[in-house]
Structures are given as structure tokens and as C-alpha cells.
Design a protein around this motif. Structure first.
Motif, PDB file in Angstrom:
ATOM      1  N   LYS A  53       0.838  -1.194   0.000  1.00  0.00           N
ATOM      2  CA  LYS A  53       0.000   0.000   0.000  1.00  0.00           C
ATOM      3  C   LYS A  53       0.873   1.244   0.000  1.00  0.00           C
ATOM      4  CE  LYS A  53      -3.887  -2.090   2.327  1.00  0.00           C
ATOM      5  NZ  LYS A  53      -4.565  -2.315   3.544  1.00  0.00           N
ATOM      6  N   LYS A  54       0.388   2.262  -0.707  1.00  0.00           N
ATOM      7  CA  LYS A  54       1.110   3.528  -0.743  1.00  0.00           C
ATOM      8  C   LYS A  54       0.782   4.308   0.525  1.00  0.00           C
ATOM      9  CE  LYS A  54       0.484   5.815  -4.496  1.00  0.00           C
ATOM     10  NZ  LYS A  54       0.273   6.729  -5.600  1.00  0.00           N
ATOM     11  N   VAL A  55       1.812   4.661   1.285  1.00  0.00           N
ATOM     12  CA  VAL A  55       1.647   5.352   2.555  1.00  0.00           C
ATOM     13  C   VAL A  55       2.318   6.722   2.451  1.00  0.00           C
ATOM     14  CG1 VAL A  55       2.153   5.271   5.032  1.00  0.00           C
ATOM     15  CG2 VAL A  55       1.672   3.154   3.794  1.00  0.00           C
ATOM     16  N   GLU A  56       1.578   7.761   2.856  1.00  0.00           N
ATOM     17  CA  GLU A  56       2.141   9.108   2.828  1.00  0.00           C
ATOM     18  C   GLU A  56       2.925   9.347   4.113  1.00  0.00           C
ATOM     19  OE1 GLU A  56       0.375  13.336   1.596  1.00  0.00           O
ATOM     20  OE2 GLU A  56      -0.505  12.554   3.424  1.00  0.00           O
ATOM     21  N   ARG A  57       4.075  10.011   3.980  1.00  0.00           N
ATOM     22  CA  ARG A  57       4.829  10.384   5.170  1.00  0.00           C
ATOM     23  C   ARG A  57       5.495  11.726   4.914  1.00  0.00           C
ATOM     24  NH1 ARG A  57      10.308   6.748   5.458  1.00  0.00           N
ATOM     25  NH2 ARG A  57      11.307   7.757   3.716  1.00  0.00           N
ATOM     26  N   GLU A  58       5.862  12.384   6.002  1.00  0.00           N
ATOM     27  CA  GLU A  58       6.547  13.662   5.888  1.00  0.00           C
ATOM     28  C   GLU A  58       8.017  13.459   6.195  1.00  0.00           C
ATOM     29  OE1 GLU A  58       4.659  16.497   8.495  1.00  0.00           O
ATOM     30  OE2 GLU A  58       3.166  16.977   6.981  1.00  0.00           O
TER      31      GLU A  58
END
Length: 181
Positions: A53-58
Motif C-alpha cells: 500500500k502507498k503510505v504518505e509520510r513527511e
């Protein structure tokens, strides 16, 4: 009150947010608070694949740095330098006791990085690693990752997936926007 300028505070690694919070909390209710404008720890949103799964992070753009807008009096400088995790101001040395403020051009670029997260679709300077969505042309609605920036940000080389293969595509910066899921 003198004009506020932008300075860079060098911190221990991974102490950027702690230092920012310590400055904000420590200045509450003091006369020094009026000498401080914005405090920034610039971040960039990126995407990683975790368990399919594509996970957003900073991710922090500049590790070990906090950017501060301030009318830097000796009292404020001393207060900041005594915060746990702060090592020095950028530009400060034995020859230069006073920190050197950032140039206006550098500040505008920094603020542009922060602003583009708030205004998708507006043309800003992109950076390698940015996740973008193509908004017009033959690759409309394709998503990709900026690999290279050319012509002062006007042209981008973006990896898009075509028929299951990563393909580098050259596009103009006004053909893409920061990808928001």
C-alpha cells in the motif's frame, strides 16, 4: 521595532521539532515573543510502499535545522542558544559573532516549498522525489515521481508507469501538480 529577518538555527539531529516547541513555549508571556515571527521545520510529503500500500509520510527537508523569522536581539539570541538541542545559528563563527540572516531569494524559495503543499495546481519549483500527477497532455492522470529538474524548474523528468514499466517522461512544470491522495 526593527524589521524581522530570517535565520537558521542548527540543532542536534532529530531535535528540530523539540527546539521549535521549546522556543514557542518558552517565549509565551514574555516580551521576547514580539521579536519572533514564524518558526519553520520545512517538510516534504513523500510516499512509500508498505505491505503493498502507498503510505504518505513527511520528511524533513533540512535535518538538524529550524528556520526562524525574528528581530534578533542579543537577549533573544542568548535565550535560543541556551535551549537544549541548539548548537548555533548558521553563519555564526569566531569571526562573526552575530548570525547572518538568509537572503530574500533563499527565504522566498523556502516559503515556496511550504506554500505549494497548500495550493495544489499552482506552479512551484519541484524537487526530485516529489510525487506528482500529470494534469494535461498525453499522460493526463498518470502519477509519477520527479527524477530531475531542468531549466530552473520549467522542465521535469518524471518516472511514470506505462504498461507496467517505469518510463522517464519529460514534461513542462505547468503540466503537473503535487499529488494529493
Amino acid at each position: 521595532m526593527a524589521e524581522m529577518k530570517w535565520y537558521v538555527i542548527h540543532t542536534f539531529s532529530s531535535h528540530e521539532n523539540k527546539v521549535k516547541l521549546a522556543i514557542e513555549k518558552g517565549l509565551e508571556g514574555t516580551s521576547l515573543k514580539e521579536q519572533v515571527g514564524q518558526l519553520l521545520v520545512p517538510v516534504r510529503k513523500s510516499f512509500i510502499i508498505r505491505e503493498g500500500k502507498k503510505v504518505e509520510r513527511e520528511r524533513k527537508l533540512f535535518t538538524s535545522y529550524v528556520i526562524i523569522q525574528a528581530d534578533l536581539s542579543p537577549e533573544l539570541r542568548t535565550y535560543i542558544l541556551n535551549i537544549a538541542g541548539v548548537t548555533k545559528f548558521l553563519g555564526q563563527s569566531k569571526e562573526h559573532k552575530d548570525p547572518i540572516p538568509l537572503e530574500e531569494e533563499e527565504v522566498n524559495r523556502l516559503l515556496g516549498i511550504a506554500d505549494r503543499e497548500k495550493e495544489p495546481g499552482k506552479v512551484f519549483s519541484y524537487m526530485p522525489g516529489d510525487m506528482v500527477k500529470v494534469t494535461n497532455g498525453p499522460f493526463t492522470d498518470f502519477e509519477g515521481i520527479v527524477q530531475k529538474v531542468a531549466d530552473d524548474g520549467a522542465k521535469l523528468i518524471i518516472d511514470v508507469t506505462v504498461f507496467g514499466r517505469r518510463t522517464p517522461v519529460e514534461l513542462s512544470a505547468n503540466q503537473v501538480e503535487i499529488y494529493k491522495k
